[in-house]
Design a protein around this motif. Structure first.
Motif, PDB file in Angstrom:
ATOM      1  N   THR A  55      -7.161  10.261  -1.268  1.00  0.00           N
ATOM      2  CA  THR A  55      -7.952   9.347  -1.011  1.00  0.00           C
ATOM      3  C   THR A  55      -7.327   7.905  -1.424  1.00  0.00           C
TER       4      THR A  55
ATOM      5  N   ASP B 167     -12.879   5.450  -3.317  1.00  0.00           N
ATOM      6  CA  ASP B 167     -11.701   5.511  -2.587  1.00  0.00           C
ATOM      7  C   ASP B 167     -11.115   4.439  -2.053  1.00  0.00           C
ATOM      8  N   TYR B 168      -9.587   4.343  -2.366  1.00  0.00           N
ATOM      9  CA  TYR B 168      -9.008   3.140  -1.666  1.00  0.00           C
ATOM     10  C   TYR B 168      -8.870   3.441  -0.049  1.00  0.00           C
ATOM     11  N   ARG B 169      -8.695   4.662   0.264  1.00  0.00           N
ATOM     12  CA  ARG B 169      -8.854   5.064   1.781  1.00  0.00           C
ATOM     13  C   ARG B 169      -9.654   6.346   1.567  1.00  0.00           C
ATOM     14  N   THR B 170     -10.750   5.971   2.451  1.00  0.00           N
ATOM     15  CA  THR B 170     -11.831   7.020   2.338  1.00  0.00           C
ATOM     16  C   THR B 170     -11.575   8.314   3.282  1.00  0.00           C
ATOM     17  N   ARG B 171     -11.903   9.482   2.832  1.00  0.00           N
ATOM     18  CA  ARG B 171     -11.444  10.534   4.091  1.00  0.00           C
ATOM     19  C   ARG B 171     -13.052  11.214   4.249  1.00  0.00           C
TER      20      ARG B 171
ATOM     21  N   ALA C 283       0.919  -1.363   0.006  1.00  0.00           N
ATOM     22  CA  ALA C 283      -0.008  -0.011   0.096  1.00  0.00           C
ATOM     23  C   ALA C 283       0.851   1.188   0.129  1.00  0.00           C
TER      24      ALA C 283
ATOM     25  N   THR D 289      -3.034   5.968  -2.059  1.00  0.00           N
ATOM     26  CA  THR D 289      -1.742   5.564  -1.299  1.00  0.00           C
ATOM     27  C   THR D 289      -0.802   6.580  -0.708  1.00  0.00           C
TER      28      THR D 289
END
Length: 467
Positions: free
Chosen positions: A379, A286-290, A147, A381
């Motif tokens: 959002t 989103d890979y990582r949601t904010r 990641a 890596t």
């Protein structure tokens, strides 16, 4: 006589092509097949610029095959149905193809494998045709993918890529396999006026010239907007007219800081593919949601339209957006700046920008486009999701003399030097000479404050008056 089918997808070349080498082993006859995939068109990815470049690639591939005694077979429709039909017509017992990473490609591969097996035929999928290192070949201890780029790059750099393969001397194609006419760029409308020429011959010519005259200075000049010192090989990597494995070998063979910097970019390309292979939903989510609640409504739509048209009032942003429309390509630094401006200064959903890029970019693919957009939006890596790129500071740094801006924004052609990056500060006759250029659609400080507050409040978007 034993027959194999080679299904071409994003690997439109003869040099360093493992599926073609395997398919023709032992003197087998081969049907080189390309299917104009109806599913790609239905999904909205068959846009004029990529269709035009694809037409060039197919014609060049056919010409290369004919030089070796063969020819390309082109069909249109559902890939699985057409491959099975051609395999039956040729009485082929196996089909070879390159591995791919998108969710759509993986579903297509599974369908094809089942359909061929039902007919007593075998599908053979080859890794490292479109990547240097196969997705999934490198994994950290506690996950199915990396990641963060830095540790991935460390492991990637320790790998020894397979040897590059030469082009075949001959390709024996069985008689009687019908083909549609090759598509032509001339038959398409809506193609960018400055779109580059596609095909393996063009790719190898560009690669040779760049290795001779561009690679050595790449580390120092790759962000030079006016100097245009990047390789411009990304469309050829996207369509597979150039092998990333061969490219890595040739660049490393050249040596030097430029080679090291460029190989790092090849690793980024593989990095995004291993992320998407493990998380196919990241193509649209989103890979990582904010927990962003992106701006919407009329004011937001007007801002988006100004961004698309290159009329934001920030010259380096507008120059990059106009280059995109004219060439179907954009300098990588321009991509970073325009994406940061849309997502963080205007606080617009990254998917809006990603879709516009895919509508125009000749090298637009799901892995690089979607995951780069998320990286910039914070959002994905990126380990610094709050970073905001200031277009004025970035313009002064990467286009210090203003030549890039003046090339693409003729309204500012008469503004000398770095003053071109802040035309709203011009006075008197200088301001009058640039009167056709718009004022900024948002104050940078206000945009940054809106973004910071929205992220701190879990994505609650605030209204900011335009200035």
């Amino acid at each position: 006589m034993a027959v194999s089918v080679v299904l071409y997808t994003a690997d439109l070349r003869l040099h360093d092509h493992p599926p073609l080498r395997a398919a023709s082993a032992g003197g087998r006859q081969v049907v080189p097949l390309f299917v104009r995939d109806r599913g790609v068109s239905d999904a909205g990815f068959a846009v004029p610029n990529r269709l035009a470049f694809l037409a060039d690639c197919l014609r060049d591939l056919d010409a290369g095959l004919r030089e070796r005694g063969g020819h390309l077979v082109v069909r249109c429709g559902d890939v699985v149905e057409e491959v099975c039909r051609v395999a039956a017509e040729a009485d082929a017992d196996e089909v070879h193809m390159a591995a791919d990473v998108s969710g759509y490609a993986n579903r297509r591969e599974r369908r094809l494998r089942r359909a061929l097996a039902a007919d007593g035929r075998q599908l053979r999928v080859h890794d490292t045709v479109t990547t240097v290192v196969a997705p999934g070949a490198l994994t950290p201890a506690a996950s199915d993918h990396f990641a963060v780029f830095t540790p991935y790059f460390r492991h990637w750099s320790a790998q020894q890529p397979r040897d590059a393969l030469g082009a075949p001397r001959s390709v024996r194609v069985p008689d009687g396999i019908a083909s549609e006419r090759l598509p032509s760029r001339a038959a398409l409308s809506g193609v960018s006026a400055g779109l580059a020429v596609g095909g393996e011959a063009a790719a190898r010519k560009r690669l040779g010239a760049w290795l001779r005259s561009g690679l050595a200075q790449y580390a120092e000049r790759h962000d030079d907007l006016a100097g245009d010192a990047t390789s411009r090989l990304s469309p050829h990597l996207h369509f597979g007219t150039l092998s990333p494995v061969e490219l890595a070998h040739r660049v490393r063979g050249a040596g030097g800081s430029g080679a090291e910097a460029f190989v790092r970019q090849l690793a980024w390309r593989d990095f995004h593919r291993q992320v998407l292979a493990a998380r196919p939903a990241a193509a649209g989510a989103d890979y990582r949601t904010r927990h962003d609640r992106w701006r919407s409504g009329r004011a937001a739509e007007e801002d988006v339209e100004a961004w698309r048209a290159g009329r934001t009032g920030y010259p380096v942003i507008d120059a990059a957006m106009r280059q995109l429309r004219h060439e179907g390509w954009m300098h990588n630094r321009g991509r970073l700046l325009t994406a940061s401006f849309l997502t963080k200064t205007l606080y617009i959903d990254w998917r809006v920008g990603a879709r516009h890029f895919l509508d125009l970019l000749v090298d637009g693919d799901v892995a690089d486009n979607q995951l780069n957009w998320q990286w910039v939006a914070g959002t994905g890596t990126d380990t610094r999701p709050g970073r905001v790129l200031n277009p004025v500071a970035q313009g002064r740094r990467h286009d210090p003399g203003g030549a890039y801006v003046r090339r693409w924004v003729p309204e500012l052609a008469g503004v000398a030097g770095a003053a071109v990056h802040e035309p709203w500060k011009l006075r008197g006759a200088d301001r009058a000479g640039a009167s056709a250029y718009p004022d900024p659609i948002v104050d940078l400080a206000d945009g940054r404050a809106r973004f910071a507050q929205a992220r701190s409040q879990g994505g609650t978007a605030l209204h900011i008056n335009k200035k």
